[in-house]
Design a protein around this motif. Structure first.
Motif, PDB file in Angstrom:
ATOM      1  N   TYR A 140       0.921  -1.204   0.063  1.00 17.29           N
ATOM      2  CA  TYR A 140      -0.077  -0.196  -0.048  1.00 17.29           C
ATOM      3  C   TYR A 140       0.910   1.272  -0.054  1.00 17.29           C
ATOM      4  CZ  TYR A 140      -4.454  -2.516   0.789  1.00 17.29           C
ATOM      5  OH  TYR A 140      -5.722  -3.228   0.639  1.00 17.29           O
ATOM      6  N   PHE A 141       1.893   1.149   0.904  1.00 17.36           N
ATOM      7  CA  PHE A 141       2.991   2.478   0.999  1.00 17.36           C
ATOM      8  C   PHE A 141       3.417   2.616  -0.554  1.00 17.36           C
ATOM      9  CE2 PHE A 141       1.962   2.511   5.672  1.00 17.36           C
ATOM     10  CZ  PHE A 141       1.743   3.781   5.686  1.00 17.36           C
ATOM     11  N   TYR A 142       3.897   1.459  -1.064  1.00 17.18           N
ATOM     12  CA  TYR A 142       4.586   1.562  -2.595  1.00 17.18           C
ATOM     13  C   TYR A 142       3.548   2.371  -3.359  1.00 17.18           C
ATOM     14  CZ  TYR A 142       6.234   0.210  -6.986  1.00 17.18           C
ATOM     15  OH  TYR A 142       6.740   0.256  -8.209  1.00 17.18           O
ATOM     16  N   LEU A 143       2.385   1.814  -3.380  1.00 18.15           N
ATOM     17  CA  LEU A 143       1.418   2.656  -4.312  1.00 18.15           C
ATOM     18  C   LEU A 143       0.954   3.896  -4.080  1.00 18.15           C
ATOM     19  CD1 LEU A 143      -1.036  -0.589  -4.817  1.00 18.15           C
ATOM     20  CD2 LEU A 143       0.722   0.197  -6.480  1.00 18.15           C
ATOM     21  N   PHE A 144       1.181   4.214  -2.574  1.00 15.69           N
ATOM     22  CA  PHE A 144       0.862   5.866  -2.297  1.00 15.69           C
ATOM     23  C   PHE A 144       2.220   6.255  -2.853  1.00 15.69           C
ATOM     24  CE2 PHE A 144      -1.956   4.332   1.435  1.00 15.69           C
ATOM     25  CZ  PHE A 144      -3.172   4.581   0.660  1.00 15.69           C
ATOM     26  N   LEU A 145       3.297   5.914  -2.759  1.00 14.58           N
ATOM     27  CA  LEU A 145       4.603   6.397  -3.293  1.00 14.58           C
ATOM     28  C   LEU A 145       4.406   6.743  -4.723  1.00 14.58           C
ATOM     29  CD1 LEU A 145       7.481   7.252  -2.326  1.00 14.58           C
ATOM     30  CD2 LEU A 145       8.246   5.065  -2.920  1.00 14.58           C
ATOM     31  N   GLN A 146       3.965   5.840  -5.484  1.00 12.22           N
ATOM     32  CA  GLN A 146       3.885   5.918  -6.768  1.00 12.22           C
ATOM     33  C   GLN A 146       2.714   6.953  -7.174  1.00 12.22           C
ATOM     34  OE1 GLN A 146       5.951   4.432  -9.034  1.00 12.22           O
ATOM     35  NE2 GLN A 146       6.993   3.923  -7.095  1.00 12.22           N
ATOM     36  N   SER A 147       1.736   7.029  -6.315  1.00  9.32           N
ATOM     37  CA  SER A 147       0.777   7.675  -6.587  1.00  9.32           C
ATOM     38  C   SER A 147       0.661   9.377  -6.729  1.00  9.32           C
ATOM     39  CB  SER A 147      -0.620   7.225  -6.074  1.00  9.32           C
ATOM     40  OG  SER A 147      -0.426   7.514  -4.652  1.00  9.32           O
TER      41      SER A 147
END
Length: 185
Positions: A140-147
């Motif tokens: 989830y944090f990886y996706l938040f980082l990407q988004s």
């Protein structure tokens, strides 16, 4: 809400049982059994809330990468199942404590051993639930980082913290005594 119900349950259980010998803790639990049951139920509710929370996160990050979001959702759902099973062990442990008064065929020292075994399963269940939570959190944090949904520094810290939690949880399961300093890294 999820953490509030979980913390309420954990603190409630430990406060009700208190310290002392097995017989003293059993007497405390028997005297406050409805409150102890409410604390366990609060923990069970927190696992249900977790599923709702995980779905909300999935919906939020699905546009970034649907497959990674789906994997995080599956991991969070698995965490909830394992966590709910650990609450079942909590109810079983309560039954071992309350058997002291129920004319059980077991002696108090036997019930104490049974309670310790069930408590070990309860604690292991929580650690195994964390083993599902940590990689889900990392994803989830990886996706938040990407988004860009979160500031990069916060999302990056989440990725690092989640990776540390994976290591900490594995260390706790493999070497529980020596890994205490790693707990909740």
């Amino acid at each position: 809400a999820n953490y509030a119900t979980a913390v309420t349950g954990v603190l409630g259980m430990s406060t009700i049982k208190g310290a002392g010998s097995f017989a003293e803790r059993a007497a405390n639990l028997i005297a406050s059994e409805p409150m102890y049951r409410a604390a366990l139920t609060s923990m069970a509710i927190s696992w249900v809330i977790l599923v709702i929370q995980a779905y909300a996160l999935y919906v939020a990050v699905k546009p970034v990468n649907a497959r990674i979001a789906q994997m995080a959702l599956i991991l969070e759902g698995s965490q909830a199942v394992v966590g709910a099973v650990s609450v079942m062990f909590g109810f079983s442990m309560m039954m071992a404590y309350t058997a002291v008064q129920a004319g059980s065929p077991f002696e108090t020292d036997q019930l104490q051993v049974i309670s310790k075994i069930i408590n070990g399963a309860y604690n292991s269940g929580f650690s195994i639930a964390l083993l599902f939570f940590a990689p889900a959190s990392l994803l989830y944090f990886y996706l938040f980082l990407q988004s860009g949904y979160l500031p990069r520094a916060i999302a990056g810290l989440g990725v690092i913290g989640s990776a540390l939690m994976i290591v900490s949880t594995i260390a706790t399961l493999v070497a529980p005594g020596s890994a205490r300093w790693l707990t909740y890294a």
